[in-house]
Write a protein that holds these residues in place. Structure first.
Motif, PDB file in Angstrom:
ATOM      1  N   ALA A 184      46.578 -25.451 -40.227  1.00 52.10           N
ATOM      2  CA  ALA A 184      45.198 -25.418 -40.708  1.00 52.10           C
ATOM      3  C   ALA A 184      44.489 -26.737 -40.410  1.00 52.10           C
ATOM      4  CB  ALA A 184      45.167 -25.118 -42.203  1.00 52.10           C
ATOM      5  N   LEU A 185      45.194 -27.859 -40.544  1.00 55.01           N
ATOM      6  CA  LEU A 185      44.605 -29.144 -40.174  1.00 55.01           C
ATOM      7  C   LEU A 185      44.384 -29.231 -38.671  1.00 55.01           C
ATOM      8  CD1 LEU A 185      46.755 -31.512 -42.439  1.00 55.01           C
ATOM      9  CD2 LEU A 185      44.401 -30.765 -42.850  1.00 55.01           C
ATOM     10  N   GLY A 186      45.376 -28.755 -37.903  1.00 56.99           N
ATOM     11  CA  GLY A 186      45.211 -28.763 -36.453  1.00 56.99           C
ATOM     12  C   GLY A 186      44.040 -27.912 -36.009  1.00 56.99           C
ATOM     13  N   GLN A 187      43.910 -26.730 -36.583  1.00 59.89           N
ATOM     14  CA  GLN A 187      42.786 -25.867 -36.237  1.00 59.89           C
ATOM     15  C   GLN A 187      41.456 -26.459 -36.701  1.00 59.89           C
ATOM     16  OE1 GLN A 187      44.553 -22.117 -37.937  1.00 59.89           O
ATOM     17  NE2 GLN A 187      43.815 -21.278 -36.009  1.00 59.89           N
ATOM     18  N   GLY A 188      41.520 -27.292 -37.725  1.00 58.09           N
ATOM     19  CA  GLY A 188      40.310 -27.961 -38.191  1.00 58.09           C
ATOM     20  C   GLY A 188      39.906 -29.142 -37.338  1.00 58.09           C
ATOM     21  N   LEU A 243      47.438 -36.533 -38.002  1.00 57.98           N
ATOM     22  CA  LEU A 243      47.942 -35.827 -39.177  1.00 57.98           C
ATOM     23  C   LEU A 243      48.648 -36.845 -40.062  1.00 57.98           C
ATOM     24  CD1 LEU A 243      49.489 -32.817 -37.251  1.00 57.98           C
ATOM     25  CD2 LEU A 243      47.390 -32.752 -38.615  1.00 57.98           C
ATOM     26  N   ILE A 244      48.250 -36.896 -41.318  1.00 59.68           N
ATOM     27  CA  ILE A 244      48.751 -37.911 -42.232  1.00 59.68           C
ATOM     28  C   ILE A 244      49.649 -37.244 -43.262  1.00 59.68           C
ATOM     29  CG2 ILE A 244      48.108 -39.632 -43.952  1.00 59.68           C
ATOM     30  CD1 ILE A 244      45.435 -39.927 -42.431  1.00 59.68           C
ATOM     31  N   ARG A 245      50.862 -37.766 -43.406  1.00 59.41           N
ATOM     32  CA  ARG A 245      51.798 -37.233 -44.390  1.00 59.41           C
ATOM     33  C   ARG A 245      52.027 -38.253 -45.497  1.00 59.41           C
ATOM     34  NH1 ARG A 245      57.837 -34.518 -43.436  1.00 59.41           N
ATOM     35  NH2 ARG A 245      57.886 -33.461 -45.469  1.00 59.41           N
ATOM     36  N   LEU A 300      47.713 -25.426 -29.473  1.00 54.55           N
ATOM     37  CA  LEU A 300      46.440 -25.137 -30.132  1.00 54.55           C
ATOM     38  C   LEU A 300      45.602 -24.162 -29.307  1.00 54.55           C
ATOM     39  CD1 LEU A 300      45.353 -28.639 -31.508  1.00 54.55           C
ATOM     40  CD2 LEU A 300      46.117 -26.661 -32.834  1.00 54.55           C
ATOM     41  N   ASN A 301      45.590 -24.349 -27.986  1.00 52.94           N
ATOM     42  CA  ASN A 301      44.823 -23.449 -27.125  1.00 52.94           C
ATOM     43  C   ASN A 301      45.518 -22.113 -26.922  1.00 52.94           C
ATOM     44  OD1 ASN A 301      42.676 -25.143 -26.759  1.00 52.94           O
ATOM     45  ND2 ASN A 301      43.223 -25.789 -24.691  1.00 52.94           N
ATOM     46  N   HIS A 302      46.847 -22.114 -26.946  1.00 55.12           N
ATOM     47  CA  HIS A 302      47.589 -20.901 -26.636  1.00 55.12           C
ATOM     48  C   HIS A 302      47.852 -20.015 -27.852  1.00 55.12           C
ATOM     49  CE1 HIS A 302      49.421 -23.105 -22.885  1.00 55.12           C
ATOM     50  NE2 HIS A 302      48.141 -22.826 -22.745  1.00 55.12           N
ATOM     51  N   LEU A 303      47.508 -20.491 -29.032  1.00 53.16           N
ATOM     52  CA  LEU A 303      47.762 -19.722 -30.247  1.00 53.16           C
ATOM     53  C   LEU A 303      46.992 -18.403 -30.225  1.00 53.16           C
ATOM     54  CD1 LEU A 303      48.993 -19.632 -33.137  1.00 53.16           C
ATOM     55  CD2 LEU A 303      46.835 -20.632 -33.937  1.00 53.16           C
ATOM     56  N   ARG A 304      47.705 -17.302 -30.418  1.00 52.14           N
ATOM     57  CA  ARG A 304      47.070 -15.981 -30.489  1.00 52.14           C
ATOM     58  C   ARG A 304      46.770 -15.697 -31.958  1.00 52.14           C
ATOM     59  NH1 ARG A 304      47.828 -13.235 -25.587  1.00 52.14           N
ATOM     60  NH2 ARG A 304      49.257 -14.322 -24.175  1.00 52.14           N
ATOM     61  N   GLU A 305      45.558 -16.041 -32.352  1.00 49.60           N
ATOM     62  CA  GLU A 305      45.218 -16.015 -33.770  1.00 49.60           C
ATOM     63  C   GLU A 305      45.287 -14.610 -34.358  1.00 49.60           C
ATOM     64  OE1 GLU A 305      42.089 -18.740 -35.212  1.00 49.60           O
ATOM     65  OE2 GLU A 305      41.708 -19.098 -33.086  1.00 49.60           O
ATOM     66  N   GLY A 306      44.987 -13.603 -33.561  1.00 52.45           N
ATOM     67  CA  GLY A 306      45.031 -12.250 -34.089  1.00 52.45           C
ATOM     68  C   GLY A 306      46.441 -11.744 -34.346  1.00 52.45           C
ATOM     69  N   LEU A 307      47.431 -12.413 -33.758  1.00 52.28           N
ATOM     70  CA  LEU A 307      48.822 -11.983 -33.887  1.00 52.28           C
ATOM     71  C   LEU A 307      49.519 -12.650 -35.061  1.00 52.28           C
ATOM     72  CD1 LEU A 307      51.356 -10.542 -32.755  1.00 52.28           C
ATOM     73  CD2 LEU A 307      51.686 -12.536 -31.271  1.00 52.28           C
TER      74      LEU A 307
END
Length: 314
Positions: free
Chosen positions: A181-185, A190-192, A289-296
């Motif tokens: 969700a952070l990556g998509q944002g 990314l801070i842990r 991030l670019n290859h993520l198939r969000e509908g799947l």
């Protein structure tokens, strides 16, 4: 102020006793702000430290057995005079600070205690992240996901002069959906903020700490700055806390890591935004991030690709 393409991040781990009462918080903040001074000033001849990250429970740990006791003895509202001091320090040095967690109460949510970290910069508090996945069954904190009508962004990403920053706390990192969700944002760093104990910490044979930090960096094509609690079992019973605070690049390479084991430590490594942005722009393979198939794939609720928490303080 122009945006630097390369700067340094400091993962600051602590080894301090558990506080018993909120009256002890001002002296605790004294100690943490002194670490900011040391990291920025001492390294200045060599490194331009712009981002400082502190661990979970750096201010207060959930040492009492009920929410009522936590709210009565340790929890604070945010903002407060303590966060004001962080703002002043960030302004003094021109840096951004991801605070260690506070136990937080909010009058809008009576009867709840949150485990909360704030991103603070020269312009003030830029984001507030409340832990979404409490470490069950030990942690009594509320998850904002469970509160009907909760309207704040669950996974805020903030555009700053040192890049787009997004944070999550400790156990959240074991859920790939949370960090995605952070990556998509749009997060580039990314801070842990973490309190990861043995036997899952930074030592073999398990070493979940290093494993998940590196995997999340690769999955989300982003830098990871991860600060872990380094307290001894004497200071933070009943667990021992192995530290191992680290910085990881977008290909999963460990750029710096504190030696495993308790103790106050500061590790510093470069955040090269220019290199990250160039690779994100040109890379065709292994660009998850670019290859993520969000509908799947499963997607966390109410988290469109452009996270509503992405904003610019300028």
């Amino acid at each position: 102020m122009s945006e630097p393409s390369r700067y340094y991040a400091a993962a600051c781990q602590t080894d301090l006793p558990c506080l018993r009462d909120r009256s002890e918080l001002p002296s605790r903040v004294d100690t943490l702000l002194a670490m900011v001074d040391r990291a920025v000033v001492a390294y200045r001849p060599v490194f331009d430290v712009k981002l400082l990250v502190f661990p979970e429970f750096a201010h207060a740990a959930p040492i009492y057995e009920t929410v009522e006791e936590l709210a009565d003895r340790l929890a604070v509202e945010i903002p407060n005079e303590l966060t004001d001091r962080y703002v002043a320090k960030a302004r003094q040095h021109g840096v951004w600070i991801q605070t260690g967690t506070f136990l937080e109460v909010d009058r809008r949510w009576p009867g709840q205690v949150f485990n909360t970290t704030c991103l603070i910069g020269p312009d003030g508090i830029l984001s507030r992240y409340r832990k979404v996945n409490p470490w069950l069954p030990w942690e009594l904190h509320a998850s904002p996901l469970d509160l009907p009508g909760y309207g704040e962004p669950l996974f805020p990403v903030v555009e700053t002069e040192i890049g787009r920053l997004g944070a999550a706390i400790c156990y959240d990192w074991l859920f790939p959906e949370a960090i995605r969700a952070l990556g998509q944002g749009g997060a580039e760093v990314l801070i842990r903020v973490s309190a990861y104990m043995d036997p899952w910490g930074a030592t073999p044979p398990m070493d979940w700490w290093t494993l998940f930090n590196r995997v999340r960096a690769i999955e989300n094509f982003a830098f990871v700055v991860a600060s872990n609690q380094g307290a001894s079992a004497t200071n933070f019973p009943p667990f021992s806390w192995p530290g191992g605070s680290m910085v990881v690049d977008f290909d999963g390479r460990i750029l710096a890591q504190a030696d495993p084991g308790p103790g106050e430590k500061i590790v510093v490594a470069p955040i090269d935004l220019g290199a990250l942005r160039a690779e994100r722009s040109r890379r065709e393979g292994h660009h998850m991030l670019n290859h993520l198939r969000e509908g799947l794939h499963f997607s966390p609720p109410s988290l469109p690709f452009k996270n509503p928490g992405l904003r610019s303080p300028r």
